[in-house]
Design an enzyme around this catalytic site. Sequence first.
Site, PDB file in Angstrom:
ATOM      1  N   ALA A 109       0.810  -1.229   0.000  1.00  0.00           N
ATOM      2  CA  ALA A 109       0.000   0.000   0.000  1.00  0.00           C
ATOM      3  C   ALA A 109       0.839   1.273   0.000  1.00  0.00           C
ATOM      4  CB  ALA A 109      -0.937   0.008   1.200  1.00  0.00           C
ATOM      5  N   ALA A 110       2.134   1.152  -0.291  1.00  0.00           N
ATOM      6  CA  ALA A 110       3.006   2.328  -0.233  1.00  0.00           C
ATOM      7  C   ALA A 110       2.555   3.423  -1.190  1.00  0.00           C
ATOM      8  CB  ALA A 110       4.445   1.926  -0.531  1.00  0.00           C
ATOM      9  N   GLY A 111       2.201   3.031  -2.410  1.00  0.00           N
ATOM     10  CA  GLY A 111       1.751   4.021  -3.383  1.00  0.00           C
ATOM     11  C   GLY A 111       0.470   4.705  -2.960  1.00  0.00           C
ATOM     12  N   ASP A 112      -0.421   3.971  -2.299  1.00  0.00           N
ATOM     13  CA  ASP A 112      -1.680   4.561  -1.834  1.00  0.00           C
ATOM     14  C   ASP A 112      -1.439   5.513  -0.669  1.00  0.00           C
ATOM     15  OD1 ASP A 112      -3.009   3.041  -3.735  1.00  0.00           O
ATOM     16  OD2 ASP A 112      -3.317   1.371  -2.354  1.00  0.00           O
TER      17      ASP A 112
END
Length: 301
Positions: A244-247
Amino acid sequence: MAVSPPRVVVAGSANMDLVGLAARLPLPGETVLGDEFVMTPGGKGANQAIAAVRAGAVCVMLGAIGSDAFGVTIKARLNASGVDTANLRTSYGASGVAVIMVDRAGENSIIVSPGANSSFAGLSAAETSAIAESDVLVCQLEIPVETVLAAAQAARAGGTRVILNAAPARELPPELLAAVDLLVVNEGEARAITGSPEPDVAGLLALVPRVVLTLGGAGSWYADRDGADERIPACAVEVADTTAAGDAFTGALAVAWGEGRDLVDAVRWANAAGAACVRKVGASNALPTRAEIDELYARSN
């Protein structure tokens, strides 16, 4: 005098994430014995909405969940996280599901079954009003592109800024790009949009006025038509799971921009959000609080 938190509206997907952790990702046709299994609500839209709330925004979620048990759990997680779900639709049938494999280095492979997300078509008057009343609209591409276009055009008509996180990678209609204020893409998504074999920031700026190219462990690259062109290094952390890093990055970026930060500084702060997220396993449960983002931002800048 207290400053009101920015208003962010997210039009996007909501899924149940089924996450398996193992020493390494399996090869085609291979079975690998796993270390752990986690089931948690996710989906790029829901993740970015929760990320925005935890980073300090008032956030409205627009999208569709199924009438199954997964849908009940997804909505409960959004509500418990402080996301406004008054306009979240329920579609008869299955919710979206993501099957995620994560190795011990934090790398992942993901298969998404859209389920109810595919039913999110058109916008109601209430949904259009929610977009017009917000400071920033955030969209992704796990819902029908026609709905993304309708949301972006409603934002443009209402004076709301539009961030498009163009994931998963696909070609985009020109009329959608014309309604985008800030495009957030990784290298693969950039190649899909421009058709260039290498990430082409100049080519992206021919399509949209502002671009953030996320570079994983190498940080981010921000550029705009006014001449800004800056590489911003990542924060050094121990990686547990990059799911979920991009989110986390996109949700925090929307909050920072909504607060009026300079966009280069907003990207620095969003980098800290992405780095704080990868320290934990999971999707929505790994998204960082504002205090966690601020702490890592202060330590890294």
